[in-house]
Design a protein around this motif. Sequence first.
Motif, PDB file in Angstrom:
ATOM      1  N   ASN A  14       7.215  -0.087   4.536  1.00  0.00           N
ATOM      2  CA  ASN A  14       7.322  -0.685   5.870  1.00  0.00           C
ATOM      3  C   ASN A  14       6.746  -2.098   5.897  1.00  0.00           C
ATOM      4  O   ASN A  14       7.332  -3.013   6.492  1.00  0.00           O
ATOM      5  N   ILE A  15       5.596  -2.292   5.257  1.00  0.00           N
ATOM      6  CA  ILE A  15       4.942  -3.603   5.281  1.00  0.00           C
ATOM      7  C   ILE A  15       5.735  -4.622   4.470  1.00  0.00           C
ATOM      8  O   ILE A  15       6.039  -5.726   4.947  1.00  0.00           O
ATOM      9  N   ASN A  16       6.081  -4.267   3.243  1.00  0.00           N
ATOM     10  CA  ASN A  16       6.819  -5.211   2.410  1.00  0.00           C
ATOM     11  C   ASN A  16       8.214  -5.474   2.963  1.00  0.00           C
ATOM     12  O   ASN A  16       8.740  -6.589   2.847  1.00  0.00           O
ATOM     13  N   GLY A  17       8.812  -4.449   3.577  1.00  0.00           N
ATOM     14  CA  GLY A  17      10.135  -4.633   4.154  1.00  0.00           C
ATOM     15  C   GLY A  17      10.134  -5.568   5.350  1.00  0.00           C
ATOM     16  O   GLY A  17      11.064  -6.356   5.546  1.00  0.00           O
ATOM     17  N   SER A  18       9.080  -5.499   6.167  1.00  0.00           N
ATOM     18  CA  SER A  18       9.044  -6.314   7.383  1.00  0.00           C
ATOM     19  C   SER A  18       8.491  -7.712   7.151  1.00  0.00           C
ATOM     20  O   SER A  18       8.885  -8.661   7.828  1.00  0.00           O
ATOM     21  N   LEU A  19       7.584  -7.877   6.181  1.00  0.00           N
ATOM     22  CA  LEU A  19       6.930  -9.171   5.970  1.00  0.00           C
ATOM     23  C   LEU A  19       7.453  -9.929   4.756  1.00  0.00           C
ATOM     24  O   LEU A  19       7.359 -11.160   4.700  1.00  0.00           O
ATOM     25  N   GLY A  20       7.962  -9.208   3.762  1.00  0.00           N
ATOM     26  CA  GLY A  20       8.304  -9.831   2.489  1.00  0.00           C
ATOM     27  C   GLY A  20       9.442 -10.827   2.566  1.00  0.00           C
ATOM     28  O   GLY A  20      10.300 -10.769   3.458  1.00  0.00           O
ATOM     29  N   GLU A  21       9.432 -11.741   1.628  1.00  0.00           N
ATOM     30  CA  GLU A  21      10.485 -12.745   1.463  1.00  0.00           C
ATOM     31  C   GLU A  21      10.984 -12.656   0.025  1.00  0.00           C
ATOM     32  O   GLU A  21      10.311 -12.098  -0.842  1.00  0.00           O
ATOM     33  N   PRO A  22      12.174 -13.218  -0.266  1.00  0.00           N
ATOM     34  CA  PRO A  22      12.660 -13.196  -1.646  1.00  0.00           C
ATOM     35  C   PRO A  22      11.670 -13.783  -2.647  1.00  0.00           C
ATOM     36  O   PRO A  22      11.621 -13.354  -3.801  1.00  0.00           O
ATOM     37  N   SER A  23      10.855 -14.735  -2.202  1.00  0.00           N
ATOM     38  CA  SER A  23       9.911 -15.397  -3.106  1.00  0.00           C
ATOM     39  C   SER A  23       8.484 -14.868  -2.991  1.00  0.00           C
ATOM     40  O   SER A  23       7.586 -15.365  -3.672  1.00  0.00           O
ATOM     41  N   TRP A  24       8.285 -13.854  -2.112  1.00  0.00           N
ATOM     42  CA  TRP A  24       6.908 -13.387  -1.886  1.00  0.00           C
ATOM     43  C   TRP A  24       6.900 -11.938  -1.438  1.00  0.00           C
ATOM     44  O   TRP A  24       7.580 -11.552  -0.486  1.00  0.00           O
ATOM     45  N   THR A  25       6.105 -11.120  -2.134  1.00  0.00           N
ATOM     46  CA  THR A  25       5.876  -9.728  -1.750  1.00  0.00           C
ATOM     47  C   THR A  25       4.415  -9.598  -1.348  1.00  0.00           C
ATOM     48  O   THR A  25       3.529  -9.826  -2.173  1.00  0.00           O
ATOM     49  N   PRO A  26       4.137  -9.266  -0.091  1.00  0.00           N
ATOM     50  CA  PRO A  26       2.738  -9.268   0.369  1.00  0.00           C
ATOM     51  C   PRO A  26       1.839  -8.287  -0.357  1.00  0.00           C
ATOM     52  O   PRO A  26       0.678  -8.588  -0.642  1.00  0.00           O
ATOM     53  N   ILE A  27       2.348  -7.082  -0.673  1.00  0.00           N
ATOM     54  CA  ILE A  27       1.531  -6.075  -1.363  1.00  0.00           C
ATOM     55  C   ILE A  27       2.216  -5.675  -2.657  1.00  0.00           C
ATOM     56  O   ILE A  27       3.358  -5.212  -2.650  1.00  0.00           O
ATOM     57  N   GLN A  28       1.517  -5.841  -3.761  1.00  0.00           N
ATOM     58  CA  GLN A  28       1.982  -5.358  -5.057  1.00  0.00           C
ATOM     59  C   GLN A  28       1.234  -4.068  -5.359  1.00  0.00           C
ATOM     60  O   GLN A  28       0.001  -4.047  -5.370  1.00  0.00           O
ATOM     61  N   TYR A  29       1.980  -3.005  -5.595  1.00  0.00           N
ATOM     62  CA  TYR A  29       1.388  -1.672  -5.755  1.00  0.00           C
ATOM     63  C   TYR A  29       1.702  -1.147  -7.148  1.00  0.00           C
ATOM     64  O   TYR A  29       2.869  -1.068  -7.551  1.00  0.00           O
ATOM     65  N   VAL A  30       0.659  -0.795  -7.901  1.00  0.00           N
ATOM     66  CA  VAL A  30       0.805  -0.349  -9.282  1.00  0.00           C
ATOM     67  C   VAL A  30       0.054   0.973  -9.448  1.00  0.00           C
ATOM     68  O   VAL A  30      -1.108   1.085  -9.052  1.00  0.00           O
ATOM     69  N   THR A  31       0.716   1.971 -10.035  1.00  0.00           N
ATOM     70  CA  THR A  31       0.066   3.262 -10.254  1.00  0.00           C
ATOM     71  C   THR A  31      -0.330   3.463 -11.716  1.00  0.00           C
ATOM     72  O   THR A  31      -0.746   4.552 -12.102  1.00  0.00           O
ATOM     73  N   LYS A  32      -0.230   2.425 -12.506  1.00  0.00           N
ATOM     74  CA  LYS A  32      -0.635   2.481 -13.906  1.00  0.00           C
ATOM     75  C   LYS A  32      -2.146   2.275 -14.017  1.00  0.00           C
ATOM     76  O   LYS A  32      -2.725   1.481 -13.282  1.00  0.00           O
TER      77      LYS A  32
END
Length: 473
Positions: free
Chosen positions: A324-342
């Motif tokens: 929801n957050i990345n879909g509403s705020l993100g841009e092609p050149s910017w992802t507000p939250i990077q999520y990694v489960t590694k």
Amino acid sequence: MSRLIIVSNRVAVPEAGSKAVAAGGLAVALKEAFTAYRGLWFGWSGKIAEQPADTPTIADRGRVRYAVMDLSPQDHREYYSGFANRALWPIMHYRLGLAAYSRADYAGYQRVNRIFAQALAGLIEPGDLIWVHDYHLIPLASELRGLGVANPIGYFHHIPWPSGEVFNTLPASNELLRAVADYDLIGLQTECDVHNLSRNLVDELRAIPLGGGSLMVDGRRTRIRSFPIGIDVEGFRQAADRAGMNRTVRDTVAGLRTRKLLIGVDRLDYSKGVPERMEAVDRFFASNPDQRGNVVFLQIAPKSRTEVPEYEQLSRDVNEVLGNINGSLGEPSWTPIQYVTKAYPRAVLAGLYRAARVGLVTPMRDGMNLVAKEYVAAQNEEDPGVLVLSKFAGAARQLPEALLVNPYDRFEVAEAIRAALYMPKAERLERWKPMVERLAREDVDWWARTYLTELEAFRTIEREPPAAAEAAQ
């Protein structure tokens, strides 16, 4: 030289030929203990077998002998996934609504502790010190005492100990209180935890306070003290200094360009407040639209306990909030939250901590939280970042110079993020210096040495083995 027996739920045996203590959270924390003593490390192998052996598998690795037991599928289901992680864990973290108690699970928890005690008793020598770790093994001392073991036995509880009003909602609470009182020395993370357990023993079992943290419980003396666990401060500092050579760190820093980095590192657990933290970051961008595209939040959250239903639900919840957050705020050149489960090794984490202007450590409840300490230790001493820390983490007692927040209030956390990003260098240095100096004084070596020095004092206490005492009656 005296021998130290360490007992923990999970034991990772190093590869043959290695003299080093296996890498890992508890292993690293106890490395100093095994340099001062000959060692035996006992616990679950991490393996599940249809017909587990009654005796442990032994492996010698330098100064440390490892003794591990397999669990049956039923034991793993009831002892580990069931009572330990679906009843004790949520209760200890004040999450009553997530607690699932089952008499079968509790019976399995008791059974595995009894099996462990029977297997361990044959390995114990008269001069040994025994140090038991964490909530999986609360009844172990009681089982060992019943087998006639009179050695000093200490216990360290790595997670919070809740107030009596919360702990006593557990149907087995009084039995567990009696069991924990069979330890000579009970170590907890904070003075608040000490107060909670001591008060509960007095209220429920009519324990008699003797002063100095000691209580008399059913005719037996136990001592309850705070021993806040530390980290390898110098090791983290050195790892951060070398991290520029690591490809993952280099690529991450290059990808930021001029953007500022916020970082959170947690095992994926509902006590860590990962979805709530993401919502606070969302609130920050809503209140500070000029920072969109200029700030990135990296959340590293390796999955754990995936066989427990509450953890599978948490994973779905996090992905929904993230989308929801990345879909509403993100841009092609910017992802507000990077999520990694590694999961990443210390060398990588230290470099990422140093690259981050803000460390977001906002658990809903935590015994200590070593990530907060690691973030502080990894900072550049000439230009440190800012720690935003939950006031419900045990680390908040040692790190009052951090920006302390209520993790349940996403507006407050968002304001703290803004304050951290705009904080002038002079104030960042003023906050960071006393924290890192305190952590260096009270590091992991200090923690192990302080605890074991106190446990050693119980060698001088003369007492008759429980089995012999019962026979004499």
